[in-house]
Scaffold this active site. Structure first.
Site, PDB file in Angstrom:
ATOM      1  N   LYS A 166       5.397  -7.175   5.176  1.00  0.00           N
ATOM      2  CA  LYS A 166       4.199  -6.572   4.579  1.00  0.00           C
ATOM      3  C   LYS A 166       2.986  -7.429   4.899  1.00  0.00           C
ATOM      4  O   LYS A 166       2.444  -7.335   5.993  1.00  0.00           O
ATOM      5  CB  LYS A 166       4.431  -6.337   3.094  1.00  0.00           C
ATOM      6  N   SER A 193       5.222  -1.662  -6.765  1.00  0.00           N
ATOM      7  CA  SER A 193       4.574  -1.108  -5.580  1.00  0.00           C
ATOM      8  C   SER A 193       3.967   0.270  -5.772  1.00  0.00           C
ATOM      9  O   SER A 193       3.109   0.670  -4.980  1.00  0.00           O
ATOM     10  CB  SER A 193       5.570  -1.062  -4.422  1.00  0.00           C
ATOM     11  N   HIS A 212       5.544  -7.320  -2.623  1.00  0.00           N
ATOM     12  CA  HIS A 212       4.132  -6.945  -2.569  1.00  0.00           C
ATOM     13  C   HIS A 212       3.223  -8.017  -3.156  1.00  0.00           C
ATOM     14  O   HIS A 212       2.014  -7.804  -3.278  1.00  0.00           O
ATOM     15  CB  HIS A 212       3.913  -5.612  -3.291  1.00  0.00           C
TER      16      HIS A 212
END
Length: 395
Positions: free
Chosen positions: A243, A185, A213
């Site tokens: 996310k 990340s 991610h």
């Protein structure tokens, strides 16, 4: 003489501020989108993990509201007692479909996921081979397990093989796991899963990929494991629902036996109240949207590639990111803080990332372009970057 709590806190906070390591928390006055409002000012938002803009999407809000009306604002209990509603099972079935696995389990957060799943399988009799740049939740999950933690040089497959061989042939451990982020990340690089899987098969390693991610971003949205076509080779596919999915929660996808085990041994699952019905419904809707509309993910990548190219063109050093994560490396912590403050003053919200999130001397501004940014927004952000960069003598 022992130190009082007050002295510890006062000295510690002063030290962090002096070193440029103290971050303030800003309060948003409206939803977290491509434009945010703080202290009455509208700013171009490049700090959010809301990759696809789903956090404020109408379909997700409608699903949340309908489920809340039907099921209530809370599940009322932990999952093993009577906090498992039909909608929780629907979400887990949808995650398994999304990830291409037999089954899945939903946790209350991605952090809970790593704390619960790693320690449910690994013990003090085991060893974990962990990439040195893995997320803090992986590090803490490994520590909680009591297993021997063996650091692997970042993305170094030769180091992984050497240490896998040593660990498995030592006779000291019952099980050995290799754990890595799918997408890292802070730099945006992608794990070398094809080579890692070859080594894992050679030494019979358990494989665990944290794809927080990568889910909704890589592999046409289905994640880094799917990107490499390795969904049958990775034991644990972990991801978040907060996310790209845009809501809250975490999950592990894998075999039915693995999920059955986590449901009786994953402590956050056992001892924390279930995800709210509204959140669960919103997550299901988000997964359906990603699977039905690949153009949402395509737009994310188009915007990210556009923004990176523009930053490079004006002279900024952008890390070797292979994903939409776009870190501008500045180095010095104080400079990084000053640069971020200047960006905000000029209308661009991008946060400084410094130690301990990244190693000392590698301070950066981490930019997160989303699918919902317009080209005009990104152009304006680059104009501000160029202005601040020249004023601070960086470009």
């Amino acid at each position: 003489m022992t130190k009082t709590l007050e002295a510890f806190l006062h000295e510690g906070l002063a030290s962090l501020k002096e070193q440029g390591l103290y971050n303030t928390i800003d309060v948003l006055e409206a939803h977290n989108g491509p434009i945010i409002k703080i202290n009455g000012r509208e700013l171009i938002n490049l700090a959010s993990n809301n990759y696809l803009g789903f956090a404020n999407r109408d379909e997700l809000k409608a699903a949340d509201q309908a489920a809340t009306q039907k099921w209530g604002v809370g599940a009322g209990a932990v999952r093993p007692i009577n906090g498992t509603l039909q909608i929780h099972q629907d979400l887990e079935a949808k995650i398994a479909e999304f990830k291409g696995t037999e089954a899945a389990i939903a946790f209350q957060s991605g952090f809970n996921c790593n704390m619960g799943a790693i320690s449910a399988v690994m013990t003090k009799n085991d060893a974990i081979l962990s990439d040195e740049l893995n997320h803090a939740s992986i590090i803490d999950g490994c520590r909680l397990s009591g297993a021997k933690i063996i650091r692997i040089k970042h993305q170094d497959m030769a180091d992984l093989e050497e240490k896998a061989k040593a660990a498995t042939e030592s006779g000291l451990y019952e099980k050995v796991m290799y754990i890595t982020d799918g997408v890292f990340s802070m730099d945006g690089d992608v794990a070398n899963l094809p080579e890692a899987v070859k080594i894992a098969e050679k030494y019979q390693l358990i494989t665990y990929v944290d794809d927080a991610h990568g889910s909704g971003v890589m592999g046409h949205g289905k994640g880094t494991v799917k990107h490499f076509g390795l969904q049958d080779k990775i034991d644990f596919q972990m991801g978040t629902l907060s996310k790209a999915i845009g809501v809250v929660g975490g999950y592990v996808a894998g075999t039915q036996e693995l999920i059955d085990w986590l449901k009786v041994r994953g402590r956050p699952f056992l001892f924390s109240t279930s995800l709210t019905p509204g959140s669960v419904a919103a997550c299901i809707t988000a997964l359906d949207l990603i699977m039905a509309h690949p153009e949402y993910v395509d737009q994310l990548w188009e915007n990210a590639d556009y923004f990176k190219a523009k930053l490079k063109a004006v002279g900024f050093k952008v890390a070797k990111s292979e994903t939409p994560i776009t870190p501008v490396i500045l180095g010095d912590e104080q400079l990084t803080q000053k640069f971020s403050q200047a960006l905000v003053a000029n209308g661009v919200y991008a946060k400084p990332i410094v130690f301990p999130t990244v190693p000392l001397g590698t301070g950066r501004i981490r930019n997160m372009p989303s699918a919902t940014h317009t080209k005009a927004m990104l152009d304006e952000a680059v104009t501000v970057y160029e202005k601040v960069g020249r004023e601070l003598g960086i470009i």
